[in-house]
Design a protein around this motif. Structure first.
Motif, short mmCIF file in Angstrom:
data_model
loop_
_atom_site.label_atom_id
_atom_site.label_comp_id
_atom_site.label_asym_id
_atom_site.label_seq_id
_atom_site.Cartn_x
_atom_site.Cartn_y
_atom_site.Cartn_z
N GLY A 184 0.76 -1.33 -0.01
CA GLY A 184 -0.06 -0.03 -0.13
C GLY A 184 0.69 1.21 -0.26
O GLY A 184 1.89 1.31 0.84
N TRP A 185 0.40 2.26 -0.73
CA TRP A 185 1.31 3.64 -0.98
C TRP A 185 1.56 4.23 0.23
O TRP A 185 2.48 4.97 0.51
CB TRP A 185 0.63 4.32 -1.95
CG TRP A 185 -0.73 5.18 -1.67
CD1 TRP A 185 -1.77 4.68 -2.00
CD2 TRP A 185 -0.92 6.36 -0.75
NE1 TRP A 185 -2.93 5.33 -1.34
CE2 TRP A 185 -2.21 6.46 -0.87
CE3 TRP A 185 0.10 7.41 -0.46
CZ2 TRP A 185 -2.69 7.69 -0.31
CZ3 TRP A 185 -0.40 8.45 0.04
CH2 TRP A 185 -1.85 8.53 0.04
N MET A 186 0.46 4.23 1.39
CA MET A 186 0.52 4.91 2.46
C MET A 186 0.90 4.18 3.84
O MET A 186 0.80 4.53 4.82
CB MET A 186 -0.63 5.95 2.75
CG MET A 186 -1.83 5.17 3.03
SD MET A 186 -3.11 6.56 3.35
CE MET A 186 -4.48 5.54 3.96
N SER A 187 1.10 2.82 3.67
CA SER A 187 1.03 1.82 4.53
C SER A 187 2.38 1.98 5.50
O SER A 187 3.43 2.17 5.08
CB SER A 187 1.04 0.29 4.11
OG SER A 187 1.14 -0.57 5.01
N ALA A 188 2.12 1.80 6.77
CA ALA A 188 3.34 1.84 7.68
C ALA A 188 4.11 0.36 7.56
O ALA A 188 5.04 0.45 8.11
CB ALA A 188 2.99 1.93 9.22
N PHE A 189 3.49 -0.53 6.70
CA PHE A 189 4.16 -1.98 6.74
C PHE A 189 5.09 -1.81 5.24
O PHE A 189 5.65 -2.81 4.89
CB PHE A 189 3.46 -2.69 6.64
CG PHE A 189 2.38 -3.04 7.82
CD1 PHE A 189 2.94 -3.19 9.18
CD2 PHE A 189 1.02 -2.50 7.95
CE1 PHE A 189 2.25 -3.08 10.27
CE2 PHE A 189 0.14 -2.39 8.93
CZ PHE A 189 0.68 -2.77 10.37
N ASN A 190 4.78 -0.91 4.56
CA ASN A 190 5.57 -0.48 3.19
C ASN A 190 7.35 -0.53 3.65
O ASN A 190 7.56 0.03 4.44
CB ASN A 190 5.21 0.59 2.29
CG ASN A 190 5.48 0.52 1.05
OD1 ASN A 190 6.93 0.69 0.71
ND2 ASN A 190 4.45 0.69 0.24
N ALA A 196 8.09 9.48 7.69
CA ALA A 196 8.27 8.87 9.17
C ALA A 196 8.03 7.45 8.97
O ALA A 196 8.66 6.90 8.54
CB ALA A 196 6.90 9.69 10.20
N SER A 197 7.00 6.85 9.99
CA SER A 197 6.69 5.71 9.60
C SER A 197 5.42 5.21 8.81
O SER A 197 5.03 3.92 8.77
CB SER A 197 6.59 5.03 11.15
OG SER A 197 7.45 4.89 11.99
N GLY A 198 5.29 6.18 7.83
CA GLY A 198 3.91 5.89 7.23
C GLY A 198 2.65 6.07 8.12
O GLY A 198 2.75 6.64 9.08
N TYR A 199 1.71 5.90 7.24
CA TYR A 199 0.38 6.20 8.00
C TYR A 199 0.01 4.91 8.97
O TYR A 199 0.12 3.83 8.55
CB TYR A 199 -0.88 6.17 6.88
CG TYR A 199 -2.12 6.38 7.53
CD1 TYR A 199 -2.65 7.31 7.90
CD2 TYR A 199 -2.85 4.93 7.42
CE1 TYR A 199 -4.10 7.27 8.31
CE2 TYR A 199 -4.19 4.96 8.20
CZ TYR A 199 -4.44 6.10 8.48
OH TYR A 199 -6.21 6.01 8.98
N ILE A 200 0.04 5.47 10.12
CA ILE A 200 -0.21 4.63 11.19
C ILE A 200 -1.82 4.63 11.71
O ILE A 200 -2.38 5.39 12.11
CB ILE A 200 0.67 4.61 12.50
CG1 ILE A 200 2.32 4.56 12.10
CG2 ILE A 200 0.13 3.92 13.74
CD1 ILE A 200 3.13 4.88 13.21
N GLN A 412 -0.10 11.37 9.07
CA GLN A 412 -1.65 10.73 9.68
C GLN A 412 -2.48 11.86 8.61
O GLN A 412 -3.67 11.46 8.26
CB GLN A 412 -1.75 11.25 10.81
CG GLN A 412 -0.72 10.27 11.97
CD GLN A 412 -0.98 8.80 11.47
OE1 GLN A 412 -0.16 7.95 11.07
NE2 GLN A 412 -2.19 8.49 11.91
N LEU A 413 -2.18 13.18 8.46
CA LEU A 413 -3.27 13.90 7.89
C LEU A 413 -3.27 13.83 6.44
O LEU A 413 -4.17 13.62 5.86
CB LEU A 413 -2.64 15.33 7.96
CG LEU A 413 -2.39 16.21 9.25
CD1 LEU A 413 -2.01 17.30 9.58
CD2 LEU A 413 -3.91 16.22 9.75
N VAL A 414 -2.13 13.30 5.82
CA VAL A 414 -1.96 12.70 4.27
C VAL A 414 -3.03 11.47 4.31
O VAL A 414 -3.92 11.37 3.38
CB VAL A 414 -0.67 12.68 3.76
CG1 VAL A 414 -1.02 11.97 2.63
CG2 VAL A 414 0.20 14.01 3.68
N GLY A 415 -2.86 10.74 5.10
CA GLY A 415 -3.75 9.42 5.12
C GLY A 415 -5.16 9.74 5.30
O GLY A 415 -6.12 9.17 4.66
N ALA A 416 -5.37 10.42 6.30
CA ALA A 416 -6.97 10.85 6.59
C ALA A 416 -7.56 11.58 5.54
O ALA A 416 -8.65 11.43 4.99
CB ALA A 416 -6.98 11.51 7.84
N GLY A 417 -6.88 12.35 4.87
CA GLY A 417 -6.98 13.15 3.76
C GLY A 417 -7.40 12.36 2.67
O GLY A 417 -8.55 12.57 1.86
#
Length: 476
Positions: A184-190, A196-200, A412-417
């Motif tokens: 996933g493009w915003m995944s913290a597991f990428n 930072a750590s990606g979207y958590i 987080q803001l990018v992921g939420a948006g």
């Protein structure tokens, strides 16, 4: 005669010899198949983690009962069977669609998979992944069920069948892929997180609750309010639910199920995960409690009474708010997150009434706004030790309010948006398509008499409903 005696004399020794040979063969086979100590331990570890995932999935699935009781209590008696039937069909449709295509869009790995969508594992049939599929199915069913509350008491059942298919099979799985799959493009597991750590989002404040809440908001806006909800001059007319008792029961079932939702998202107990699961359970409890206490205080201060409906939704908002940061924050932060989620929920109730968007059970304020706050709270309150314990890649970029900088909050803001934009656009297309083809709303006379009677041909309370002889039935 002599030959028979000789054979009788040989019978016993031959029997003994055969038994010895058989015993030696069994012992040899057992010795050859006996697992090593390492294999035995590995098997036990796998069994323990699988059992934990299954039990957690059972708890999350039990939340369907909680949603059913909560929404049934918050609607009028004439629409009880309708909302219960929608909850039941969510589980059925969600199971079939997530097996056929949803899981493949979320986690399918093949040469065609990319940062936007998974591709593969359709009609899922991998025994090694059955526990994971079941756990994720329970989440998918929850996301679709959230939407039902926003559209209660005036939506056609046929329209419901269409939108629950699209949400379970497409809209929700795409968000799962973005946030939780390794591709996933915003995944913290990428392997290469974008910030930072990606979207958590540890257990789904955004992935599950925001998807359901924002889809519900779009649907409610397109569907329009219930008859009599808004009067002239901006007056808001209360339309109370018919049974606060079963709504309260639903809340407690949901709270109980949340211990599968949040602690279960460790996906195992071994290798230090049991300690993390315990911490998550504590944070989940504290946030729910703080949300409830906050609701009691502000309901009295703002309305002059202690409102049980606000208390129910305040507790649920606290649970939704802690779902994303439950593994990365300390207990004191969980209290703040739960209380703030409750206050924001009430603010959202007032805001959508100003906009004349009717949400009978408060699904958007609880899940849409509570979920958004939970996603943001990760970037504000996550501790360095919490991020490290939960296994995220860059613990040095921890919460802004704890001195860790802006990076994680930005992620987080990018992921939420991205989640909000995806859901608003796709749900908007979905609901407008339904509205201008088969139609979304029941006729006014059906809404007045109740969806139970004309959509399903029954009274939920036949002794007291419009077809029954009870003391509360209308006169002839």
């Amino acid at each position: 005669m002599l030959q028979r005696k000789a054979l009788r004399h040989l019978h016993r020794p031959l029997g003994i010899l055969g038994g010895v040979i058989l015993a030696m063969a069994v012992f040899s086979a057992a010795s050859a198949q006996e697992p090593t100590t390492e294999e035995t331990v590995a098997d036990l570890v796998s069994a323990l983690d699988t059992t934990w995932l299954l039990v957690a999935g059972f708890l999350v699935f039990f939340m369907q009962a909680g949603f059913a009781m909560l929404t049934a209590g918050f609607v009028r008696s004439k629409n009880t069977a309708n909302i219960l039937m929608k909850n039941m069909i969510d589980a059925c449709v969600g199971g079939l669609l997530f097996w056929a295509i949803g899981y493949g869009f979320a986690y399918g790995a093949s040469d065609s998979a990319n940062g936007f969508i998974g591709w593969g594992s359709f009609f899922f049939d991998d025994p090694a992944g059955f526990a994971s599929w079941f756990f994720q199915f329970a989440f998918a069913a929850a996301a679709a069920t959230i939407v039902a509350g926003s559209l209660a008491e005036r939506l056609k059942f046929s329209a419901y069948l269409i939108y629950t298919v699209v949400i379970s099979g497409f809209i929700y799985p795409i968000v799962v892929h973005w946030a939780w799959d390794v591709n996933g493009w915003m995944s913290a597991f990428n392997e290469d997180p974008f910030l930072a750590s990606g979207y958590i989002d540890f257990a789904g404040s955004g992935v599950v609750h925001m998807v359901g809440g924002w889809a519900g908001l779009v649907g409610a806006a397109i569907l329009g309010p219930r008859m009599g909800k808004y009067g002239p001059g901006g007056r808001v007319n209360a339309i109370p639910g018919h049974n606060i008792g079963i709504a309260t029961l639903g809340m407690f079932i949901l709270w109980f199920g949340w211990y599968g939702f949040n602690p279960g998202s460790t996906l195992g107990l071994t290798g230090g995960l049991a300690e993390l699961a315990a911490k998550v359970a504590v944070n989940t409890t504290l946030a729910a409690a703080a949300g409830g206490v906050a609701a009691v205080l502000y309901s009295k201060a703002l309305t002059g009474r202690y409102d049980p409906g606000l208390l129910i939704n305040g507790i649920l908002a606290g649970l939704v708010g802690i779902t994303a940061p439950c593994a990365t924050v300390d207990p004191w932060a969980a209290v703040i997150i739960g209380a703030v989620a409750s206050v924001l929920m009430y603010g959202a109730v007032l805001a959508i009434d100003v906009l004349k968007i009717d949400d009978p059970v408060g699904a958007f304020p609880v899940h849409g706004i509570g979920g958004l706050w939970g996603v943001i709270a990760v970037g504000l309150f996550s501790s360095e030790a919490g991020l490290e314990q939960a296994g995220y890649s860059d613990p040095s970029k921890y919460g802004l309010l704890l001195g860790g900088g802006f990076d994680q909050l930005a992620a987080q803001l990018v992921g939420a948006g991205a989640i909000i934009a995806w859901v608003v656009v796709t749900a908007g297309i979905l609901f407008l398509g339904i509205k201008y083809t088969i139609g979304m709303r029941v006729p006014p006379e059906e809404e007045e008499k109740g969806l139970d009677l004309l959509e399903h041909g029954l009274d939920s309370y036949p002794d007291f409903g419009p077809t029954g002889p009870g003391v509360f039935s209308p006169g002839a």
